[in-house]
Write an enzyme that holds these catalytic residues in place. Structure first.
Site, PDB file in Angstrom:
ATOM      1  N   HIS A   1     126.828  30.405  78.683  1.00 52.34           N
ATOM      2  CA  HIS A   1     128.204  30.075  78.288  1.00 52.34           C
ATOM      3  C   HIS A   1     129.246  30.910  79.032  1.00 52.34           C
ATOM      4  O   HIS A   1     130.380  30.463  79.228  1.00 52.34           O
ATOM      5  CB  HIS A   1     128.398  30.317  76.782  1.00 52.34           C
ATOM      6  CG  HIS A   1     127.783  29.295  75.890  1.00 52.34           C
ATOM      7  ND1 HIS A   1     126.425  29.205  75.697  1.00 52.34           N
ATOM      8  CD2 HIS A   1     128.339  28.307  75.132  1.00 52.34           C
ATOM      9  CE1 HIS A   1     126.172  28.212  74.852  1.00 52.34           C
ATOM     10  NE2 HIS A   1     127.306  27.659  74.501  1.00 52.34           N
TER      11      HIS A   1
ATOM     12  N   TYR B   1     122.383  30.396  69.151  1.00 52.54           N
ATOM     13  CA  TYR B   1     121.002  30.787  68.901  1.00 52.54           C
ATOM     14  C   TYR B   1     120.843  32.314  68.902  1.00 52.54           C
ATOM     15  O   TYR B   1     119.831  32.836  68.473  1.00 52.54           O
ATOM     16  CB  TYR B   1     120.079  30.220  69.982  1.00 52.54           C
ATOM     17  CG  TYR B   1     119.709  28.756  69.806  1.00 52.54           C
ATOM     18  CD1 TYR B   1     120.418  27.914  68.955  1.00 52.54           C
ATOM     19  CD2 TYR B   1     118.644  28.220  70.511  1.00 52.54           C
ATOM     20  CE1 TYR B   1     120.067  26.580  68.821  1.00 52.54           C
ATOM     21  CE2 TYR B   1     118.278  26.890  70.378  1.00 52.54           C
ATOM     22  CZ  TYR B   1     118.997  26.071  69.535  1.00 52.54           C
ATOM     23  OH  TYR B   1     118.643  24.755  69.390  1.00 52.54           O
ATOM     24  N   GLY B   2     121.845  33.020  69.419  1.00 52.53           N
ATOM     25  CA  GLY B   2     121.735  34.465  69.585  1.00 52.53           C
ATOM     26  C   GLY B   2     121.589  35.242  68.292  1.00 52.53           C
ATOM     27  O   GLY B   2     121.137  36.382  68.299  1.00 52.53           O
TER      28      GLY B   2
ATOM     29  N   CYS C   1     119.002  28.309  78.355  1.00 51.35           N
ATOM     30  CA  CYS C   1     119.462  29.183  77.283  1.00 51.35           C
ATOM     31  C   CYS C   1     118.740  30.521  77.378  1.00 51.35           C
ATOM     32  O   CYS C   1     117.508  30.568  77.316  1.00 51.35           O
ATOM     33  CB  CYS C   1     119.188  28.536  75.927  1.00 51.35           C
ATOM     34  SG  CYS C   1     119.585  29.572  74.508  1.00 51.35           S
ATOM     35  N   ASN C   2     119.487  31.603  77.530  1.00 50.94           N
ATOM     36  CA  ASN C   2     118.886  32.918  77.621  1.00 50.94           C
ATOM     37  C   ASN C   2     118.176  33.311  76.332  1.00 50.94           C
ATOM     38  O   ASN C   2     117.118  33.934  76.367  1.00 50.94           O
ATOM     39  CB  ASN C   2     119.961  33.962  77.951  1.00 50.94           C
ATOM     40  CG  ASN C   2     120.442  33.873  79.372  1.00 50.94           C
ATOM     41  OD1 ASN C   2     119.922  34.499  80.274  1.00 50.94           O
ATOM     42  ND2 ASN C   2     121.465  33.051  79.596  1.00 50.94           N
TER      43      ASN C   2
ATOM     44  N   CYS D   1     124.442  35.074  79.635  1.00 47.27           N
ATOM     45  CA  CYS D   1     124.456  33.908  78.752  1.00 47.27           C
ATOM     46  C   CYS D   1     125.063  32.764  79.539  1.00 47.27           C
ATOM     47  O   CYS D   1     126.080  32.946  80.237  1.00 47.27           O
ATOM     48  CB  CYS D   1     125.285  34.192  77.490  1.00 47.27           C
ATOM     49  SG  CYS D   1     125.543  32.731  76.441  1.00 47.27           S
TER      50      CYS D   1
ATOM     51  N   GLU E   1     132.105  26.753  72.497  1.00 50.54           N
ATOM     52  CA  GLU E   1     131.637  25.457  72.011  1.00 50.54           C
ATOM     53  C   GLU E   1     132.789  24.584  71.532  1.00 50.54           C
ATOM     54  O   GLU E   1     132.712  23.354  71.579  1.00 50.54           O
ATOM     55  CB  GLU E   1     130.640  25.654  70.866  1.00 50.54           C
ATOM     56  CG  GLU E   1     129.271  26.124  71.296  1.00 50.54           C
ATOM     57  CD  GLU E   1     128.508  25.072  72.084  1.00 50.54           C
ATOM     58  OE1 GLU E   1     128.499  23.902  71.675  1.00 50.54           O
ATOM     59  OE2 GLU E   1     127.921  25.426  73.125  1.00 50.54           O
TER      60      GLU E   1
ATOM     61  N   ASP F   1     119.905  23.273  76.182  1.00 49.00           N
ATOM     62  CA  ASP F   1     120.590  24.516  75.862  1.00 49.00           C
ATOM     63  C   ASP F   1     121.008  24.483  74.401  1.00 49.00           C
ATOM     64  O   ASP F   1     121.044  23.413  73.773  1.00 49.00           O
ATOM     65  CB  ASP F   1     121.821  24.709  76.765  1.00 49.00           C
ATOM     66  CG  ASP F   1     122.459  26.088  76.597  1.00 49.00           C
ATOM     67  OD1 ASP F   1     121.721  27.039  76.271  1.00 49.00           O
ATOM     68  OD2 ASP F   1     123.669  26.218  76.779  1.00 49.00           O
ATOM     69  N   SER F   2     121.357  25.652  73.887  1.00 47.38           N
ATOM     70  CA  SER F   2     121.849  25.741  72.514  1.00 47.38           C
ATOM     71  C   SER F   2     123.205  25.076  72.367  1.00 47.38           C
ATOM     72  O   SER F   2     123.661  24.835  71.248  1.00 47.38           O
ATOM     73  CB  SER F   2     121.950  27.207  72.089  1.00 47.38           C
ATOM     74  OG  SER F   2     122.870  27.892  72.925  1.00 47.38           O
TER      75      SER F   2
END
Length: 266
Positions: free
Chosen positions: A186, A42-43, A73-74, A184, A152, A10-11
């Site tokens: 997250h 990453y978005g 990760c979407n 997402c 994060e 994942d990011s």
């Protein structure tokens, strides 16, 4: 039977919500998780950046001889999962599974919201799936890149989180949604805060359970499920700082399972 680990990338730390579902549904499976927290989010990155970062994580996991890779990760899924499958044809790859189909079934007023990053919100990948599964529904998609960096850092409550959520949730309120899909990995960390704002009348959905079920199906098809007698092990890597990673782990209540964390460079 195959006792090699499952790889999850994942990011950042968001994919831990998906990892949690995988280890719950597949308790005999070992896992290796990598979070690219240094380059998160990453978005807001362009296609080439997302692809190159994802490819490096794929190569890292394959060097650990994983039997399947979950792209948790979407942003990666909607940007380049097809390219990754072409680049790594010998490795099963499971991407994020949108919950639009489930949302369309359970929505009472057929007005569905999707909260995601801006890249995911703008993707044709998501829009095509929406059209396929939600023909009789109105779908409202809003993206924000402000929440992921805070998560994060281990922040899932507080003034900053509440302010951002209230701004975006106000849009969904005006659209009178009764179902909100979290687009997402997250965002499941924020479910309690979202519920405070939207109330109990709006049902929240995340894709972690569906992804875990898809992983199980693929492993069964490939006869790659771990043996029942296997004692699973869990290894974690992050490109970012260790303290925030360990802090967010406590939110899902699995900190004893995730003590084995190393920082790496890709």
């Amino acid at each position: 039977m195959n006792n090699q680990p499952i790889g999850i990338l994942d990011s950042g730390v968001g994919g831990l919500t998906i990892w949690n579902e995988i280890v719950s549904q597949l308790p005999n499976e070992s896992t290796i998780y990598i979070a690219d927290s240094l380059n998160c989010p990453y978005g807001n990155k362009d296609t080439d950046q997302v692809y190159n970062l994802a490819k490096r994580m794929m190569e890292f996991l394959l060097s650990k001889e994983v039997k399947l890779i979950v792209v948790a990760c979407n942003s990666i899924t909607v940007t380049c999962i097809d390219e990754l499958r072409k680049d790594f044809p010998n490795t099963p790859i499971v991407g994020t599974v949108p919950v639009v189909k489930t949302a369309a079934k359970i929505s009472r007023n057929k007005r569905i919201g999707i909260l995601s990053t801006t890249r995911t919100a703008a993707s044709t990948y998501q829009k095509d799936l929406i059209k396929k599964h939600a023909k009789d529904c109105e779908v409202f998609v809003h993206g924000t890149d402000e929440l992921v960096p805070l998560i994060e850092e281990g922040k899932v409550t507080g003034v900053e989180i509440e302010k951002i959520l209230r701004e975006v949730m106000e849009k969904f309120k005006k659209e009178q949604i009764d179902t909100l899909a979290l687009g997402c990995s997250h965002f499941p960390f924020l479910e309690k805060e979202i519920e405070k704002i939207l109330g109990n009348d709006v049902l929240l959905l995340d894709s972690g359970g569906a992804i875990a079920r898809q992983v199980k199906r693929v492993l069964e098809q490939n006869n790659s499920l771990a043996e029942n007698s296997t004692k699973p092990h869990y290894k974690f890597f992050t490109t970012g700082e260790l303290v925030p990673f360990k802090k967010i782990v406590k939110v899902i209540g699995k900190d004893k399972m995730t003590q084995n964390v190393d920082r790496i460079s890709l």
